[in-house]
Design a protein around this motif. Structure first.
Motif, short mmCIF file in Angstrom:
data_model
loop_
_atom_site.label_atom_id
_atom_site.label_comp_id
_atom_site.label_asym_id
_atom_site.label_seq_id
_atom_site.Cartn_x
_atom_site.Cartn_y
_atom_site.Cartn_z
N TYR A 182 0.89 -1.16 0.00
CA TYR A 182 0.00 0.00 0.00
C TYR A 182 0.92 1.21 0.00
O TYR A 182 2.11 1.09 -0.35
CB TYR A 182 -0.99 -0.02 1.18
CG TYR A 182 -0.35 -0.26 2.54
CD1 TYR A 182 0.02 0.80 3.37
CD2 TYR A 182 -0.09 -1.56 2.98
CE1 TYR A 182 0.62 0.58 4.60
CE2 TYR A 182 0.50 -1.78 4.23
CZ TYR A 182 0.85 -0.71 5.02
OH TYR A 182 1.45 -0.93 6.23
N HIS A 183 0.41 2.37 0.35
CA HIS A 183 1.24 3.58 0.23
C HIS A 183 2.16 3.72 1.44
O HIS A 183 1.84 4.39 2.42
CB HIS A 183 0.35 4.82 0.09
CG HIS A 183 1.11 6.05 -0.28
ND1 HIS A 183 1.82 6.15 -1.46
CD2 HIS A 183 1.29 7.23 0.36
CE1 HIS A 183 2.39 7.34 -1.52
NE2 HIS A 183 2.09 8.01 -0.43
N PHE A 186 8.46 1.29 2.33
CA PHE A 186 9.31 0.12 2.56
C PHE A 186 9.12 -0.95 1.49
O PHE A 186 9.39 -2.12 1.73
CB PHE A 186 9.03 -0.47 3.95
CG PHE A 186 9.17 0.55 5.05
CD1 PHE A 186 10.41 0.90 5.53
CD2 PHE A 186 8.04 1.16 5.60
CE1 PHE A 186 10.55 1.85 6.54
CE2 PHE A 186 8.16 2.09 6.60
CZ PHE A 186 9.42 2.45 7.08
N LEU A 187 8.66 -0.53 0.31
CA LEU A 187 8.35 -1.51 -0.72
C LEU A 187 9.60 -2.20 -1.25
O LEU A 187 9.58 -3.40 -1.54
CB LEU A 187 7.57 -0.85 -1.86
CG LEU A 187 6.17 -0.36 -1.47
CD1 LEU A 187 5.50 0.34 -2.64
CD2 LEU A 187 5.30 -1.53 -1.00
N ASP A 188 10.69 -1.47 -1.39
CA ASP A 188 11.94 -2.10 -1.85
C ASP A 188 12.43 -3.13 -0.82
O ASP A 188 12.92 -4.21 -1.19
CB ASP A 188 13.02 -1.05 -2.11
CG ASP A 188 12.73 -0.23 -3.37
OD1 ASP A 188 11.92 -0.68 -4.20
OD2 ASP A 188 13.30 0.87 -3.50
N LYS A 189 12.29 -2.79 0.46
CA LYS A 189 12.69 -3.73 1.51
C LYS A 189 11.77 -4.95 1.53
O LYS A 189 12.22 -6.07 1.82
CB LYS A 189 12.70 -3.03 2.87
CG LYS A 189 13.83 -2.00 3.02
CD LYS A 189 13.86 -1.42 4.41
CE LYS A 189 15.05 -0.49 4.59
NZ LYS A 189 15.15 0.05 5.96
N LEU A 190 10.50 -4.73 1.25
CA LEU A 190 9.57 -5.85 1.18
C LEU A 190 9.96 -6.80 0.06
O LEU A 190 10.01 -8.03 0.26
CB LEU A 190 8.15 -5.33 0.93
CG LEU A 190 7.08 -6.38 0.58
CD1 LEU A 190 6.92 -7.39 1.71
CD2 LEU A 190 5.75 -5.69 0.28
N LEU A 191 10.29 -6.27 -1.10
CA LEU A 191 10.68 -7.12 -2.22
C LEU A 191 11.97 -7.86 -1.90
O LEU A 191 12.11 -9.06 -2.20
CB LEU A 191 10.84 -6.27 -3.48
CG LEU A 191 11.11 -7.04 -4.77
CD1 LEU A 191 9.97 -8.00 -5.08
CD2 LEU A 191 11.30 -6.08 -5.95
N ARG A 211 -5.08 -0.42 -4.89
CA ARG A 211 -5.70 0.85 -4.57
C ARG A 211 -4.98 2.02 -5.24
O ARG A 211 -5.62 2.94 -5.72
CB ARG A 211 -5.65 1.08 -3.05
CG ARG A 211 -6.22 -0.03 -2.20
CD ARG A 211 -5.87 0.22 -0.73
NE ARG A 211 -6.41 -0.77 0.19
CZ ARG A 211 -5.81 -1.92 0.49
NH1 ARG A 211 -4.65 -2.24 -0.07
NH2 ARG A 211 -6.36 -2.76 1.35
N PHE A 212 -3.65 1.98 -5.25
CA PHE A 212 -2.85 3.14 -5.65
C PHE A 212 -1.89 2.78 -6.78
O PHE A 212 -1.63 1.60 -7.05
CB PHE A 212 -2.04 3.65 -4.45
CG PHE A 212 -2.84 3.84 -3.20
CD1 PHE A 212 -3.79 4.85 -3.11
CD2 PHE A 212 -2.66 3.01 -2.11
CE1 PHE A 212 -4.53 5.03 -1.95
CE2 PHE A 212 -3.40 3.17 -0.95
CZ PHE A 212 -4.34 4.19 -0.87
N GLU A 217 3.19 -0.24 -9.42
CA GLU A 217 4.65 -0.09 -9.55
C GLU A 217 5.37 -1.24 -8.86
O GLU A 217 6.37 -1.76 -9.37
CB GLU A 217 5.08 1.26 -8.96
CG GLU A 217 4.61 2.46 -9.76
CD GLU A 217 4.78 3.76 -9.01
OE1 GLU A 217 5.41 3.76 -7.93
OE2 GLU A 217 4.28 4.80 -9.50
N PHE A 218 4.87 -1.64 -7.69
CA PHE A 218 5.47 -2.78 -6.99
C PHE A 218 5.28 -4.04 -7.81
O PHE A 218 6.20 -4.86 -7.92
CB PHE A 218 4.86 -2.96 -5.60
CG PHE A 218 5.45 -4.12 -4.84
CD1 PHE A 218 6.58 -3.96 -4.07
CD2 PHE A 218 4.88 -5.39 -4.91
CE1 PHE A 218 7.15 -5.02 -3.36
CE2 PHE A 218 5.43 -6.47 -4.22
CZ PHE A 218 6.57 -6.26 -3.45
#
Length: 249
Positions: A182-183, A186-191, A211-212, A217-218
């Protein structure tokens, strides 16, 4: 800020229920229960005023989840129920019996509970502030109902991954994640966490309500490192469920 209560202040109803449920079984089961109870004393639910008891039906069981709107990590989101539905409908195909599963961002624990009821060996992970409620829900719904009691471990995305989850010692058949995208920042860390936990044969099942723009992008970045298949869509909730297999050079 989250407020914690000590184990001495812990609601007696839970302790009494767990001790009562944990007696009379085989000694090995008792040892597992005692170990889980010790973990419970480490992870105590935050003292939210808004806890409610929500009921879900999966795998032939009524699952009661303690939730609170005071924390993102104490609410069951649409991706979790969609993933539970998929696991329930494809248990034999996925070969969940005795499968080793880690859930990223387990929140209040519904997905981990369902996977445990379906026979898997589950490790549920999340940030420290939600581990108390996660442990509470797991034990409340899996004691004497599952072949394997789930474990709870702290996992901060992208932090100390090899130290806490060394590849030489930990292998997972499945890595599960629901509504972890979601917004946030920490998306890079999640990947990176998804990649670290994946070895040859590991299947990532990721369900998310889109949602966004950041969600898409992720997904684009996910597709760059995982061979990706769209397994299911749930239009009523805008949830998509993807299967990912890490690409190997």
């Amino acid at each position: 800020m989250d407020v914690y209560i000590s184990s001495a202040q812990q609601p007696q109803g839970l302790v009494g229920t767990l001790q009562e449920d944990g007696t009379g079984g085989p000694s090995g089961d008792c040892n597992k229960v005692e170990s889980s109870l010790r973990s419970l004393q480490t992870f105590v639910p935050a003292d939210y005023a808004s806890y409610t008891q929500e009921h879900y039906q999966f795998a032939g069981k009524t699952i009661v989840i303690q939730e609170s709107i005071e924390s993102y990590g104490a609410v069951v989101w649409p991706g979790a129920t969609a993933l539970c539905q998929y696991l329930e409908e494809h248990t034999e195909e996925l070969n969940l019996q005795d499968a080793k599963i880690l859930e990223i961002g387990a929140g209040p624990g519904l997905v981990s509970i369902v996977a445990s009821i379906l026979g898997a060996q589950v490790t549920a992970t999340d940030l420290p502030d939600v581990l108390g409620n996660l442990q509470y829900n797991l034990l409340k719904n899996t004691l004497k109902r599952t072949a394997h009691l789930p474990e709870v471990k702290e996992l901060v995305w992208g932090e100390h991954l090899e130290q806490n989850f060394p590849k030489s010692a930990f292998y997972y058949d499945y890595v599960l994640a629901s509504d972890v995208v979601y917004h946030h920042y920490f998306l890079d860390k999640l990947l990176a966490t998804m990649v670290h936990l994946s070895q040859p044969g590991t299947v990532v099942l990721w369900a998310n309500k889109f949602r966004f723009s950041t969600d898409y992008e992720f997904l684009d970045k996910f597709k760059q490192v995982f061979d990706t298949t769209l397994l299911a869509e749930y239009p009523e909730s805008s949830v998509k469920l993807f299967k990912g297999l890490l690409k190997w050079d």
